[in-house]
Scaffold this motif. Sequence first.
Motif, short mmCIF file in Angstrom:
data_model
loop_
_atom_site.label_atom_id
_atom_site.label_comp_id
_atom_site.label_asym_id
_atom_site.label_seq_id
_atom_site.Cartn_x
_atom_site.Cartn_y
_atom_site.Cartn_z
N ALA A 27 0.84 -1.20 0.00
CA ALA A 27 0.00 0.00 0.00
C ALA A 27 0.88 1.25 0.00
N ARG A 28 0.59 2.15 -0.91
CA ARG A 28 1.29 3.44 -0.98
C ARG A 28 0.24 4.54 -0.94
N ARG A 29 0.67 5.72 -0.52
CA ARG A 29 -0.28 6.83 -0.41
C ARG A 29 0.09 7.93 -1.40
N HIS A 30 -0.92 8.43 -2.11
CA HIS A 30 -0.69 9.53 -3.04
C HIS A 30 -0.22 10.76 -2.27
N ALA A 31 0.74 11.46 -2.86
CA ALA A 31 1.19 12.71 -2.23
C ALA A 31 0.07 13.74 -2.28
N ARG A 32 -0.14 14.40 -1.17
CA ARG A 32 -1.21 15.40 -1.10
C ARG A 32 -0.81 16.48 -0.11
N LEU A 33 -0.97 17.72 -0.49
CA LEU A 33 -0.63 18.82 0.38
C LEU A 33 -1.45 18.74 1.65
N GLY A 34 -0.78 18.67 2.78
CA GLY A 34 -1.48 18.55 4.05
C GLY A 34 -1.68 17.11 4.48
N GLY A 35 -1.27 16.15 3.61
CA GLY A 35 -1.40 14.73 3.94
C GLY A 35 -2.78 14.19 3.64
N GLY A 36 -2.97 12.92 3.95
CA GLY A 36 -4.28 12.30 3.76
C GLY A 36 -4.58 11.88 2.34
N GLY A 37 -3.52 11.68 1.52
CA GLY A 37 -3.76 11.23 0.15
C GLY A 37 -4.33 9.82 0.12
N ASP A 38 -5.04 9.48 -0.95
CA ASP A 38 -5.65 8.15 -1.07
C ASP A 38 -4.57 7.07 -1.15
N GLU A 39 -4.87 5.92 -0.55
CA GLU A 39 -3.97 4.78 -0.63
C GLU A 39 -4.25 3.97 -1.89
N TYR A 40 -3.22 3.38 -2.44
CA TYR A 40 -3.38 2.49 -3.59
C TYR A 40 -2.33 1.40 -3.49
N LEU A 41 -2.59 0.27 -4.14
CA LEU A 41 -1.65 -0.84 -4.13
C LEU A 41 -0.72 -0.75 -5.32
N THR A 42 0.55 -0.99 -5.09
CA THR A 42 1.52 -0.97 -6.18
C THR A 42 2.35 -2.24 -6.11
N PRO A 43 2.67 -2.86 -7.25
CA PRO A 43 3.49 -4.07 -7.23
C PRO A 43 4.93 -3.73 -6.84
N VAL A 44 5.47 -4.49 -5.89
CA VAL A 44 6.82 -4.19 -5.41
C VAL A 44 7.78 -5.38 -5.53
N GLY A 45 7.27 -6.58 -5.77
CA GLY A 45 8.16 -7.73 -5.85
C GLY A 45 7.43 -8.98 -6.28
N GLY A 46 8.14 -10.09 -6.19
CA GLY A 46 7.56 -11.36 -6.63
C GLY A 46 7.72 -11.56 -8.12
N ASP A 47 6.73 -12.17 -8.73
CA ASP A 47 6.80 -12.53 -10.15
C ASP A 47 6.42 -11.34 -11.03
N LEU A 48 7.34 -10.41 -11.19
CA LEU A 48 7.09 -9.26 -12.06
C LEU A 48 8.38 -8.82 -12.73
N GLU A 49 8.22 -8.08 -13.81
CA GLU A 49 9.37 -7.54 -14.55
C GLU A 49 9.15 -6.05 -14.79
N ARG A 50 10.25 -5.32 -14.84
CA ARG A 50 10.19 -3.90 -15.15
C ARG A 50 11.00 -3.62 -16.41
N GLY A 51 10.66 -2.56 -17.08
CA GLY A 51 11.37 -2.17 -18.29
C GLY A 51 11.26 -0.68 -18.51
N SER A 52 12.00 -0.20 -19.47
CA SER A 52 11.99 1.24 -19.75
C SER A 52 10.71 1.64 -20.46
N VAL A 53 10.26 2.84 -20.20
CA VAL A 53 9.09 3.39 -20.87
C VAL A 53 9.49 3.76 -22.29
#
Length: 214
Positions: A27-53
């Motif tokens: 779970a990560r939180r969106h940056a928001r002035l004053g805090g309290g940004g919405d949380e969202y799930l982001t893939p961080v490990g396991g069976d995944l691959e990354r590449g250049s845009v």
Amino acid sequence: MLLDSEHEVRPRVSEMVVAIKDVQFQARRHARLGGGGDEYLTPVGGDLERGSVYGQGKRGSKMPNCVTRMGALRLSNGQQCEKGYQKTALGYVYGDIRIPLGGIVDCKGRKARDRFGKPKGAVANDNTPPTVGSNPSACRGAFPFDDPVAIASEAVDVRSSVTPETAAILDLALHAANLRQVGEHLGFLGKTAERRGKAALLAACAELDEVLAA
């Protein structure tokens, strides 16, 4: 007229859940002035691959790498394309349409698709009173919405998923007068040709069923 046809979206949510079962999320939180940004799930490990845009580094761009695969889901880095119609100054032209960054390219090797198909229930007769001779499952005004482009694209995908021998048998079966002709195409004669033709066609259909059920 009421459009009441089946809307097919693949991969289904259940298929995607299975496809990413070995991916770790956080779970990560969106940056928001004053805090309290919405949380969202982001893939961080396991069976995944990354590449250049796609286009990364051009004109001084410093975009971070993107996720290109999560389990059996392959995702676009902004370079992949799919076939479809585009509106141009010359009218509608069939060609490549770029899949947006992060869009699903395929799941377990099968292309993502979104289309309308056969009508839900029986197709009602608009000239018949609602309570006379109407199938209870029918929706008045329902009609099939077959997409010839999507159907042709799926046919290409299915053909590439079976062996060339299976594709040849299925093509032959569309025009053969009987099973003996299928067997004769395989080099057999008489009753043997009929038996071998039947066996070959059954095996080809079994392989096709397996591909369609995937």
